[in-house]
Design a protein around this motif. Structure first.
Motif, PDB file in Angstrom:
ATOM      1  N   GLN A  46       0.821  -1.210   0.000  1.00 40.06           N
ATOM      2  CA  GLN A  46       0.000   0.000   0.000  1.00 40.06           C
ATOM      3  C   GLN A  46       0.856   1.261   0.000  1.00 40.06           C
ATOM      4  OE1 GLN A  46      -3.390  -0.035  -0.384  1.00 40.06           O
ATOM      5  NE2 GLN A  46      -3.007   2.137  -0.755  1.00 40.06           N
ATOM      6  N   ILE A  47       1.958   1.255   0.758  1.00 44.58           N
ATOM      7  CA  ILE A  47       2.848   2.417   0.757  1.00 44.58           C
ATOM      8  C   ILE A  47       3.416   2.640  -0.638  1.00 44.58           C
ATOM      9  CG2 ILE A  47       5.072   3.289   1.592  1.00 44.58           C
ATOM     10  CD1 ILE A  47       4.440   2.062   4.297  1.00 44.58           C
ATOM     11  N   GLY A  48       3.814   1.556  -1.293  1.00 50.42           N
ATOM     12  CA  GLY A  48       4.322   1.674  -2.665  1.00 50.42           C
ATOM     13  C   GLY A  48       3.288   2.265  -3.605  1.00 50.42           C
ATOM     14  N   ARG A  49       2.048   1.808  -3.474  1.00 52.33           N
ATOM     15  CA  ARG A  49       0.984   2.351  -4.323  1.00 52.33           C
ATOM     16  C   ARG A  49       0.752   3.828  -4.048  1.00 52.33           C
ATOM     17  NH1 ARG A  49      -3.352  -2.475  -3.186  1.00 52.33           N
ATOM     18  NH2 ARG A  49      -2.447  -4.075  -4.563  1.00 52.33           N
ATOM     19  N   ASP A  50       0.719   4.187  -2.773  1.00 48.71           N
ATOM     20  CA  ASP A  50       0.472   5.589  -2.414  1.00 48.71           C
ATOM     21  C   ASP A  50       1.556   6.502  -2.985  1.00 48.71           C
ATOM     22  OD1 ASP A  50      -1.740   4.756  -1.060  1.00 48.71           O
ATOM     23  OD2 ASP A  50      -0.869   4.931   0.943  1.00 48.71           O
ATOM     24  N   ILE A  51       2.800   6.056  -2.870  1.00 45.06           N
ATOM     25  CA  ILE A  51       3.905   6.888  -3.363  1.00 45.06           C
ATOM     26  C   ILE A  51       3.829   7.053  -4.868  1.00 45.06           C
ATOM     27  CG2 ILE A  51       6.416   7.012  -3.606  1.00 45.06           C
ATOM     28  CD1 ILE A  51       6.623   5.622  -0.881  1.00 45.06           C
ATOM     29  N   CYS A  52       3.566   5.967  -5.579  1.00 49.36           N
ATOM     30  CA  CYS A  52       3.473   6.048  -7.043  1.00 49.36           C
ATOM     31  C   CYS A  52       2.290   6.903  -7.472  1.00 49.36           C
ATOM     32  CB  CYS A  52       3.341   4.648  -7.640  1.00 49.36           C
ATOM     33  SG  CYS A  52       4.864   3.674  -7.550  1.00 49.36           S
ATOM     34  N   GLU A  53       1.182   6.791  -6.763  1.00 48.65           N
ATOM     35  CA  GLU A  53      -0.009   7.554  -7.129  1.00 48.65           C
ATOM     36  C   GLU A  53       0.215   9.050  -6.947  1.00 48.65           C
ATOM     37  OE1 GLU A  53      -4.685   8.049  -5.725  1.00 48.65           O
ATOM     38  OE2 GLU A  53      -3.507   6.316  -5.063  1.00 48.65           O
ATOM     39  N   VAL A  54       0.887   9.434  -5.861  1.00 48.23           N
ATOM     40  CA  VAL A  54       1.063  10.855  -5.564  1.00 48.23           C
ATOM     41  C   VAL A  54       2.210  11.466  -6.366  1.00 48.23           C
ATOM     42  CG1 VAL A  54       1.664  12.501  -3.761  1.00 48.23           C
ATOM     43  CG2 VAL A  54       0.064  10.654  -3.269  1.00 48.23           C
ATOM     44  N   LEU A  55       3.311  10.735  -6.493  1.00 45.55           N
ATOM     45  CA  LEU A  55       4.515  11.317  -7.083  1.00 45.55           C
ATOM     46  C   LEU A  55       4.702  10.982  -8.557  1.00 45.55           C
ATOM     47  CD1 LEU A  55       7.047  10.836  -4.156  1.00 45.55           C
ATOM     48  CD2 LEU A  55       5.811  12.891  -4.819  1.00 45.55           C
TER      49      LEU A  55
END
Length: 1137
Positions: free
Chosen positions: A214-223
Motif C-alpha cells: 500500500q505504501i508503494g501504491r500511495d507513493i506512485c499515485e502521488v509522485l
C-alpha cells in the motif's frame, strides 16, 4: 534521580554474585555515543541489547556472533561495568525532550478521540467536513523541531535516544537516524537525510505484506514520474516503489530547464514524508553532526518541518557541536531562520544545550562502573578524572578504559574490591590531551594491517559495509606479504569490534562506536595523505558494480577530489556526472561545486582536446550559479565560453537561454530581454515580426487568421497532432513564450497576442509541446478580449485543456489558470471553475510551477469565493492557512495580491475607525511596496473600489465617472473585471439618482450597456447584474413599478444563489429607492434590516454596523455633492443597446 530503563535481563544474570546496581539498557548518559549497544560509550549496553531489528538478524543467523559471545564471557567481577552507565546528570534535559514528544502525542490523541462521524437523530452522519478539517489542523498542525547542542562527547545523541522507549510504546511509531560524515566535503547533498529515510524503507521491507504494497501504491499515485529522482537518492526505496516509465511530459521538457526543479523536489520530499508519517505515527528523525550540514540538506529540513499541509506527527531532532557552529555559519543562520518561522508555520521550536558533567556526576558514574555505593570512597578519583577530562563524558569513558588497560585501576580478587593509586594515575596521565589522542594510542598498539584497515574504513564514512571495505582492501597497494583475503578482512573486523572501535549494526553493516573514533583514525599518518584517500576512491571506481557506484557516486568523487592539482578529463567527467546527479536532486549548491571542481580538473588545452566536456561543465555551472542567485558567476561562465570561438548555436543555446533569463528574471530588463530573444530567434532562422511599427496590425491579423484556421480543423485533429520532440523547435517555443510574458509585463498587449498566435501556428506545424496548451488557452482569452467571440473562446479553452492532458502535467497549472481565469469564467457558470482551479493548484505544487500554483490558490480559495459572496469568515480562515504557503514559495506577484485581498476582507469584516475605504492595515501597507507595477496598481485599485462600494459609494462614483478602467488595463480579460465593472455601475446609478447629473447618467448607462452585451454574447454569470442595473435604470427613468419589480427579481435571484454580498447590497439600494423615491419608510426600514442581516451573514460586520447606525436615524446615505437644478431625464429603454 536517574531517567533510565532497566538493563537487559541476560546481562544482569551474568553476575549473580554482585549486589543490585542501577543498570541501563539504552545508550545514554549525558551525551555520549549515540549507540544502541557498545562498550566504550557511556551509553553502552551489552551487545545483545541492540534494537529489535538487529536482534532479528542475530536470531536468523543462529544466535549471537562469536565476538558477542566473547564479550559476554568477559563480563566478570574484575571488569569495569561501562554498560551500567545511564543518563547521569541529564534528568532535566531528558524531561524537556520528553515533554516535546508528549506534547505532540497529546495532540494526536485529541484528534483520534474526536470521531469524524457523529450521531444525529439516531443516524450516523459525517461531521462538518470543513470544521473537522480546521479542528484537525489546529490540533495536529504543529510539529516538533528540537536542536540539541554541546561539545563533542557530552551525550547529545544519547539524550535523543531516550525517546526510543517512548516510541516503543506506540503501535506505529518509528525513530530513525542519519549521521553526517566528517570526512565528506560540503558538496555531498542530503547524506544524513538519505540515510534516515533509507532506514524507514528497510523497516517497511522488514514488515512486508499489505503495508509495504500500500505504501508503494500511495507513493506512485502521488509522485508519479518524480519517484525516480527519489530512488536515486534513497536506493532502499527500490522494491517498495516501482520505477515508472518516462512519460511524454518528460520527453517534452527542455534539457537544462531548472526553473521549477527545486520546487518539484520540495514537493516530492514533502509528499513522501506525508505518506510515511501517515503510516508511522509518530515519525522521529534524528540527524546527528549537523555542524557539517550542507545547504541542500538544511533547506530540506526547513521544507519538511514547515510543511503546513502535513498534519501527521513528525519530530525532527538535530544534534550539533556548539563549539563548531558560529552565528554566520550555514547551520547558525538556518537555526535563526527556523526560530522565526516556527509560529507562522505551526511547529514548536526547542533548543537544549548540554555542557560537560560536574564532579558529582563523574563520581556517580564511577560508582556505577565499580558497582559501589559509597561516594566518599571514590570522590578523590572522580576529582582527578574531572581534572583530566574536563567532565566530558566520552573522554571520561575512554580515560577510565585506559586506566583499566594500564592496570592503574584494578580489581583485587583477594579483597573483592577495586583499588587504585591516585599519585600513580596523576603521574602517568599528566600528558593526556584529549580523547582523540587516547584513542590513537590504542590504535597504534594494534597490528599494522588492522590500523591500515581502520583508516580505510574511516574514509568510507560514518557507516560502511564489510563487502565495500573488502573491495578497498583488495584493490589498494600493499606489501607482497599482506594477506588480502576475505577471511583476513573478516578477522580484522572482529578484532576492531572486540576493541570496541566499531560495532555491528545489521547484516555486514558497521558503524563507529563514536565519531571521535573515526576522527582519531582519520588523524593518523596514512589517512592524512591525500594520495591515500585518492587510492581508496580509485579502488571503488574500478571495482564497484555500476549500480552501487551510482549509489555511492558522491563519496567516490569526493575521495578522488582529494588529489589536489590533478588534471584529467576522466576525473573531470566524474565530477560532471556528480554535478548532474546533484542537479537532478535539486542540490544546486553541490552541483555548482562539482561543476567548478570538474572545470578545475580540465587540462590547460581544454578547449582543444576536451571542448565538448568543457562546454557541458561551463553550461551546467552557469545554470546552477543562476539558480543560486549568483549572477556574476553565471555571467563569467558565459563570457568564458563565448570568448573562445563562434560556437554553433545548438551547442551554446542553453547558455544563450541563461543570458536571456538573466535579463528577464534578474535585471528585470524586459525590453532588453525582448530584443535579445528576438535576435536569438533570428539566429535560429525564425522571424517573429515584420517590423516593430506594424505589430498591432500583425497581431490582430494573426489572431483572426489563427482563429479561422482553428475553426476549420475537424474535432479529431488534435487527437492526432503529434508531439514536438526536436530540441531546436522546443527551444524556439520556449523563447517565444519568454517574449510573450516579457511583453505582458511591459503592457505590450499586441506583442503578447502575436507571440501566442505564433506559438499556436508553431504547434500546428511541428506538434504539441509543453507550451502549446497555455497558448491555445491564451488565444481563447484574446478572442474574447479583442473580438468578443465567446463561443470560440470556450472551444479553444476546452481544446487547450484536452491538449494539456495529452502532454502531461508540465505547465498544466499555467494552462488551467489561463483557460479558466481568462476564458471559461466568462462562458460557463463561475462556480464550476472553482474545483478545477483547486486541482490546478495541487498540480502546480507537484510539478514545482509555484507561480501559477499560487495564482490558482488565490482564485479558487479567495478571489472567486469573494466574488460569489461566500461568507467572509471562511475566506479569512483560508487566508490564515494560505499565508504560510505564500511565504513558503515566495512568489512576489501572488503574495502581493493575497495581502491586498486579505486586508480588504479584514476591513469589511471588522468595524473600522477612521477612513474605512483606505486600504491599509497590519496586513498590507503601501509603503512596504516600492515597485509599483501593473499587478500592484490593478489589485490595489480593485480592492479600494470594493471598500468604496460598501462604505462610501459616492467616492467610487466620483472615481468611476472619469472613465476609470485601470483594473481592466492591468488585468485584461480576468474574471474579476465582471464584479469590478458592475460595482462601478452600481455606484454611478446611486449618485445619478440623487444629483441627476448627466455625466453620472451617461457613465452608468455605458456600463449597463457593456454588461448587457456580455450577457447577450453568452456570459451566464451576469444575468443578475443586468436585472439589477435594469432596476436602477427604471428608477432613473421614473418607471417606478418596473423598477420595484426588477429590484425584487434581482434580490430573489441572488438570495437563492447564495450571493450574500449582493443580497445585502441590492436590499440596501432598494431601501434607498423606497425611502427617497417612493417615500415608503416602513418598507424601506424592512429592506435596510434585511440588508443588515445579509451583511452579517456575509461577515461584513463593519458595513453592517455602519448601516445599523444609519438606520437608527431613518435616513439613507448622505450625498455630499449638491444636487443640480432639475435636468431633463434622458430616455433609455430597458434592454436597449
Amino acid at each position: 534521580m536517574k531517567v533510565s530503563t532497566p538493563n537487559n535481563s541476560k546481562a544482569a544474570a551474568s553476575e549473580p554474585s554482585q549486589p543490585p546496581v542501577n543498570n541501563y539498557r539504552e545508550t545514554s548518559f549525558a551525551g555520549g555515543l549515540h549507540q544502541k549497544s557498545s562498550k566504550i560509550s557511556f551509553s553502552m549496553a551489552p551487545r545483545d541489547c541492540r534494537k529489535s531489528s538487529e536482534l532479528k538478524l542475530v536470531r536468523k543467523s543462529g544466535g549471537l556472533s562469536k565476538a558477542a559471545q566473547l564479550r559476554l564471557s568477559e563480563l566478570t567481577i574484575n571488569k569495569l561495568k561501562i554498560q551500567n552507565l545511564g543518563l547521569v546528570g541529564r534528568e532535566q534535559e531528558a524531561a524537556a525532550l520528553k515533554n516535546c514528544y508528549r506534547s505532540m502525542m497529546n495532540r494526536l490523541n485529541m484528534i483520534e478521540e474526536e470521531p469524524e462521524y457523529i450521531q444525529e437523530g439516531g443516524n450516523t452522519a459525517p461531521r462538518n467536513r470543513k470544521s473537522y478539517a480546521a479542528r484537525k489542523s489546529k490540533i495536529q498542525g504543529q510539529k516538533e523541531l528540537v536542536f540539541i547542542s554541546g561539545p563533542s562527547g557530552v551525550g547529545k545523541s544519547s539524550l535523543a535516544m531516550v525517546l526510543k522507549d517512548e516510541v516503543a510504546t506506540t503501535d506505529s511509531g518509528l525513530l530513525v537516524e542519519g549521521k553526517i560524515d566528517l570526512n565528506i566535503s560540503m558538496d555531498q547533498p542530503y547524506s544524513s537525510i538519505a540515510k534516515a529515510f533509507g532506514q524507514i524503507f528497510r523497516e517497511i521491507k522488514s514488515r512486508g505484506g499489505e503495508m509495504e504494497t500500500q505504501i508503494g501504491r500511495d507513493i506512485c499515485e502521488v509522485l508519479g514520474g518524480d519517484v525516480g529522482s527519489l530512488i536515486r537518492l534513497i536506493p532502499e526505496m527500490e522494491g517498495v516503489v516501482l520505477t515508472p516509465r518516462k512519460s511524454i511530459a518528460s520527453k517534452l521538457s527542455l534539457k537544462g530547464d531548472i526553473d521549477n526543479m527545486q520546487d518539484r523536489w520540495t514537493y516530492s520530499f514533502r509528499a513522501l514524508t506525508r505518506i510515511l508519517t501517515s503510516y508511522f505515527a509518530p515519525l522521529i528523525i534524528l540527524l546527528d553532526d549537523l555542524q557539517w550540514v550542507d545547504i541542500a540538506s538544511l533547506d530540506l529540513i526547513i521544507d519538511l518541518i514547515s510543511d503546513v499541509q502535513n498534519l501527521n506527527p513528525l519530530m525532527i531532532i538535530g544534534c550539533y557541536r556548539s563549539n563548531e557552529v558560529s552565528e554566520d555559519s550555514i547551520l547558525g543562520k538556518g537555526i535563526r531562520s527556523l526560530q522565526e518561522m516556527s509560529s507562522g508555520f505551526k511547529f514548536n521550536f526547542t533548543e537544549i544545550e548540554l555542557d560537560c558533567c560536574k564532579v558529582e556526576d563523574i563520581n556517580e558514574m564511577i560508582l556505577a562502573m565499580m558497582s559501589m555505593d559509597n561516594p566518599e570512597k571514590t570522590i578523590e578519583l572522580a576529582e582527578l578524572c574531572m581534572k583530566r577530562t574536563m567532565g566530558n563524558p566520552h573522554f571520561f569513558i575512554e580515560f577510565m578504559s585506559m586506566l583499566e588497560r594500564e592496570n592503574l585501576v584494578t580489581y583485587n580478587l583477594g579483597l573483592l574490591k577495586w583499588t587504585w593509586n591516585l599519585n600513580e594515575i596523576e603521574n602517568a596521565t599528566v600528558s593526556s590531551a584529549n580523547v582523540v589522542e587516547l584513542v590513537q594510542v590504542r590504535i597504534r598498539k594494534m597490528a599494522e594491517d588492522a590500523q591500515l584497515l581502520l583508516q580505510q574504513a574511516a574514509c568510507l564514512g560514518p557507516d560502511f559495509t564489510s563487502p565495500t571495505l573488502t573491495i578497498v582492501w583488495q584493490n589498494t597497494p600493499h606489501d607482497s606479504s599482506t594477506d588480502t583475503s576475505d577471511e583476513m578482512v573478516t578477522t580484522m573486523l572482529m578484532t576492531l569490534e572486540n576493541e570496541m572501535l566499531i560495532e555491528l549494526c545489521g547484516l555486514n553493516n558497521y558503524r563507529w562506536a563514536h565519531d571521535k573514533v573515526q576522527e582519531a583514525a582519520l588523524a593518523l599518518e596514512e589517512a592524512q595523505r591525500t594520495s591515500f584517500q585518492f587510492e581508496i576512491g580509485r579502488a571503488l571506481l574500478m571495482a564497484l558494480p555500476e549500480k552501487q557506484l551510482e549509489d555511492e557516486l558522491f563519496s567516490v568523487v569526493d575521495l578522488l577530489n582529494r588529489s589536489s592539482g590533478k588534471r584529467s578529463l576522466d576525473y573531470a567527467a566524474l565530477n560532471l556526472r556528480a554535478a548532474n546527479k546533484a542537479r537532478n536532486l535539486s542540490a544546486f549548491e553541490s552541483a555548482a561545486k562539482y561543476s567548478a571542481k570538474g572545470i578545475a580538473m580540465l587540462p590547460s588545452d581544454k578547449w582543444t582536446v576536451g571542448s565538448e566536456m568543457s562546454l557541458e561543465l561551463y553550461t551546467l555551472g552557469a545554470q546552477m550559479e543562476l539558480a543560486l542567485g549568483r549572477y556574476e558567476e553565471a555571467n563569467e561562465y558565459c563570457k568564458e565560453v563565448f570568448s573562445q570561438r563562434d560556437w554553433p548555436l545548438t551547442d551554446v543555446l542553453p547558455l544563450r537561454m541563461v543570458k536571456a533569463r538573466l535579463m528577464f528574471s534578474v535585471e528585470l530588463k524586459f525590453n532588453s530581454a525582448i530584443d535579445y530573444c528576438q535576435d536569438l530567434l533570428k539566429d535560429m532562422g525564425y522571424k517573429l515580426l515584420w517590423s516593430r511599427t506594424t505589430v498591432p496590425i500583425q497581431a490582430v491579423s494573426s489572431l483572426v487568421r489563427t482563429i479561422q484556421t482553428l475553426k476549420k480543423k475537424p474535432t479529431d485533429f488534435y487527437e492526432n497532432i503529434g508531439i514536438m520532440t526536436d530540441p531546436n523547435d522546443l527551444a524556439i517555443a520556449s523563447i517565444i513564450s519568454r517574449i510573450f510574458y516579457s511583453a505582458y509585463f511591459v503592457e505590450k498587449l499586441f506583442l503578447s497576442v502575436l507571440c501566442t498566435c505564433k506559438l499556436v501556428e508553431f504547434t500546428l506545424k511541428n506538434g504539441m509541446s509543453e507550451f502549446s496548451g497555455c497558448h491555445f488557452a491564451s488565444v481563447g482569452g484574446f478572442s474574447l478580449i479583442l473580438l468578443q467571440d465567446y463561443e470560440t473562446s470556450r472551444n479553444l479553452c476546452q481544446v487547450a485543456l484536452a491538449m494539456q492532458r495529452m502532454v502531461g502535467k508540465t505547465r498544466a497549472t499555467e494552462t488551467e489558470h489561463i483557460a479558466y481565469a481568462y476564458g471559461l469564467t466568462w462562458t460557463t457558470p463561475i462556480h464550476q471553475c472553482i474545483h478545477p482551479l483547486e486541482d490546478a493548484y495541487i498540480t502546480g505544487m507537484k510539478t514545482g510551477e509555484t507561480l501559477f500554483a499560487m495564482w490558482n490558490l488565490l482564485s479558487s480559495n479567495i478571489q472567486l469565493p469573494f466574488d460569489l459572496g461566500k461568507p467572509l469568515d471562511r475566506i479569512l480562515e483560508t487566508c490564515a492557512q494560505a499565508y504560510a504557503q505564500m511565504r513558503d514559495v515566495s512568489e512576489a506577484g501572488p503574495a502581493l495580491v493575497f495581502s491586498v485581498y486579505w486586508q480588504m476582507i479584514t476591513k469589511l469584516a471588522t468595524p473600522q475607525e477612521g477612513d474605512p475605504t483606505k486600504l491599509e492595515g497590519t496586513i498590507f501597507k503601501p509603503e512596504d511596496h516600492s515597485l509599483r507595477n501593473n499587478i500592484y496598481e490593478g489589485c490595489v485599485h480593485l480592492a479600494t473600489g470594493e471598500l468604496m462600494v460598501f462604505y462610501d459609494i459616492e467616492k467610487l462614483a466620483q472615481r468611476a465617472v472619469k472613465g476609470d478602467t485601470v483594473y481592466e488595463k492591468c488585468f485584461p480579460g480576468f474574471y474579476s473585471i465582471m464584479l469590478e465593472t458592475f460595482h462601478r455601475g452600481v455606484a454611478l446609478y446611486a449618485v445619478a439618482q440623487k444629483n441627476k447629473k448627466r455625466k453620472y447618467k451617461r457613465a452608468a448607462r455605458k456600463i449597463r450597456k457593456k454588461i448587457t452585451q456580455w450577457q447577450k454574447a453568452g456570459n451566464p454569470n451576469v444575468s443578475h447584474f443586468v436585472t439589477f442595473l435594469n432596476a436602477e435604470e427604471f428608477a432613473l427613468s421614473k418607471k417606478y413599478d418596473e423598477a420595484e419589480d426588477s429590484y425584487s427579481k434581482a434580490i430573489v435571484t441572488v438570495a437563492r444563489c447564495g450571493y450574500l454580498n449582493h443580497a445585502a447590497l441590492f436590499n440596501e439600494r432598494y431601501a434607498d429607492f423606497l425611502m427617497i423615491v417612493r417615500n415608503d419608510e416602513g418598507e424601506a426600514m424592512y429592506r435596510w434590516r434585511e440588508a443588515v442581516r445579509y451583511y452579517r451573514d456575509w461577515g461584513a460586520h463593519g458595513k453592517a454596523k455602519q448601516l445599523e447606525d444609519q438606520t437608527e436615524q431613518h435616513k439613507p446615505l448622505e450625498i455630499t455633492e449638491s444636487c443640480e437644478p432639475h435636468e431633463v431625464t434622458e430616455s433609455c429603454e430597458i434592454g436597449a443597446n
